[in-house]
Scaffold this active site. Structure first.
Site, short mmCIF file in Angstrom:
data_model
loop_
_atom_site.label_atom_id
_atom_site.label_comp_id
_atom_site.label_asym_id
_atom_site.label_seq_id
_atom_site.Cartn_x
_atom_site.Cartn_y
_atom_site.Cartn_z
N ARG A 18 42.22 -25.80 -53.84
CA ARG A 18 42.00 -24.96 -52.67
C ARG A 18 40.74 -25.46 -51.97
O ARG A 18 39.64 -25.45 -52.52
CB ARG A 18 41.89 -23.48 -53.05
CG ARG A 18 40.84 -23.13 -54.08
CD ARG A 18 40.72 -21.60 -54.20
NE ARG A 18 39.90 -21.20 -55.34
CZ ARG A 18 38.58 -21.15 -55.35
NH1 ARG A 18 37.91 -21.50 -54.28
NH2 ARG A 18 37.93 -20.77 -56.43
N HIS B 87 37.59 -18.93 -52.71
CA HIS B 87 38.60 -18.09 -53.37
C HIS B 87 39.15 -17.05 -52.40
O HIS B 87 40.36 -16.88 -52.27
CB HIS B 87 37.99 -17.42 -54.59
CG HIS B 87 38.89 -16.45 -55.27
ND1 HIS B 87 40.03 -16.85 -55.95
CD2 HIS B 87 38.84 -15.10 -55.38
CE1 HIS B 87 40.64 -15.78 -56.44
NE2 HIS B 87 39.94 -14.71 -56.11
N TYR C 43 29.56 -22.69 -57.26
CA TYR C 43 30.16 -23.29 -58.46
C TYR C 43 30.89 -24.60 -58.16
O TYR C 43 31.45 -25.21 -59.07
CB TYR C 43 31.13 -22.29 -59.12
CG TYR C 43 32.20 -21.73 -58.21
CD1 TYR C 43 33.40 -22.40 -58.02
CD2 TYR C 43 32.00 -20.52 -57.53
CE1 TYR C 43 34.38 -21.89 -57.19
CE2 TYR C 43 32.99 -20.00 -56.69
CZ TYR C 43 34.18 -20.69 -56.53
OH TYR C 43 35.14 -20.18 -55.70
#
Length: 392
Positions: free
Chosen positions: A273, A277, A286
């Site tokens: 992706r 998110h 992250y």
């Protein structure tokens, strides 16, 4: 120190499965040694040019759909949006391999697949807008509601497919999950039941590397998620999730196998992706930019256009037509979401049970009375204001 030998010395009991039978050999169930790819290989010439151009068109429209939905969140028109930008090849393939009577069981990130099945964009995004639990009739669309709890749609897919087979209906169910979903108990239960029942189900795991911020290395120590299929007694397949043609081919084969009575298949699509998110997530906490850029070079839309052009299967006119269709969809979405949603508070009590319980009927009556009182108060206040204005 004495080492005890616990190996049995008696003959194998006759009621145990034959150790030389097919269940003892996992080789036919093992996944592909490397991800299946079609783009950039001689295999591309074997595919129908019209299918290839349709997949490209759907990728273009899907990318614009993701962009417009993301913009709607920034405008406050959507409460949240989990973008599938970068994963469009999986979404497009899932929408196109199923027949009209088959069922799709999507996760919350799979609105593009839902729209690809013919569901109106506003209806597909109703849950994420916060207007209702779902905006479309699953029975008419043969598409289950978007599932926000991880993997809970997977057992439902198995149950529906098994029931359809018991009725003699040639229905296949396709359940879409993320890599995080494979860490849930529902995933285990669904695959186990599917294999034991030989249910006509295909499980598509879109492995985009992260369960929100948790990398795959902290989720599973398996060689691949497709290897998990072996433990349940079903074949595992591994495919390049950014190669739309490869994903379509692998899923179509699994759907055909399930429809013919061959049972379930677990397909792992390796993808990424490119966006966060959701719009509420800060992916920079992250993920490093170099990782994102490396995957951006493997963008499914860019790959498809480049390889189809190289093969002489795509020209500027076809690219322009796809772009026009994409912009038309985006304009439709903007117009749909410009209007404020109309709510019926009493719909809260519908479809909770087949037969409303006494408590639900009591609560519905109480709410109806409160709404009627508010309306009457509003009318009275309006009349009072009117009289005051007339007197003035």
């Amino acid at each position: 120190m004495t080492v005890l030998d616990h190996r049995p010395t008696a003959p194998v009991p006759s009621w145990l499965p034959d150790a030389t039978g097919p269940r003892s050999d996992p080789a036919p169930l093992l996944p592909d040694t490397s991800p299946v790819r079609v783009l950039g290989t001689p295999e591309l010439a074997k595919y129908d040019p019209e299918l290839l151009r349709d997949l490209y068109r759907r990728l273009v429209v899907g990318r614009r759909y993701n962009q417009q939905a993301t913009t709607l969140t920034k405008q406050g028109r959507l409460a949240v949006y989990p973008s599938s930008t970068g994963q469009e090849a999986c979404e497009v393939a899932a929408a196109t391999v199923l027949g009209a009577d088959d069922w799709l069981f999507p996760s919350y990130r799979d609105t593009l697949a839902v729209v690809g099945r013919g569901v109106d964009p506003l209806a597909a995004l109703t849950l994420l807008r916060g207007s209702a639990h779902t905006g479309y009739d699953p029975r008419i669309t043969r598409t289950a509601p978007l599932c926000t709890p991880l993997a809970t749609q997977a057992p439902h897919a198995v149950g529906l497919a098994h029931a359809a087979r018991l009725r003699g209906e040639p229905v296949v169910a396709l359940a879409m999950l993320g890599d995080g979903g494979t860490s849930e108990g529902d995933f285990h239960e669904a695959l186990n039941f599917a294999a034991v029942l030989n249910a006509p189900v295909v499980f598509l795991v879109q492995n985009n590397g992260y369960a929100i911020s948790v990398p795959l290395t902290k989720q599973s120590a398996a060689p691949s998620l497709a290897h998990k299929a072996v433990g349940y007694g079903m074949p595992g397949r591994l495919v390049d999730g950014n190669d739309a043609v490869a994903v379509h081919a692998v899923l179509a084969e699994a759907v055909d196998r399930a429809r013919a009575g061959g049972g379930p298949t677990l397909v792992e699509a390796l993808t990424y992706r490119l966006e966060a998110h959701t719009n509420a997530d800060d992916a920079t906490r992250y993920r490093v930019p170099d990782e994102v850029e490396a995957w951006r070079a493997h963008d499914p839309l860019v790959l498809m256009e480049r390889h189809l052009r190289e093969a002489g299967l795509l020209d500027d006119e076809a690219v322009a037509r796809a772009a026009e269709e994409a912009e038309a969809l985006a304009a439709t979405m903007r117009a749909q979401f410009h209007a404020e949603p109309q709510f019926d508070p009493l719909s809260l009590f519908q479809h909770v049970y087949a037969e409303p319980t006494p408590q639900l009927r009591e609560q519905a009556a109480q709410l109806a009375a409160e709404l009627a009182a508010e309306q009457m108060d509003g009318q009275t206040a309006g009349q009072t204001d009117g009289q005051t204005g007339a007197g003035a």
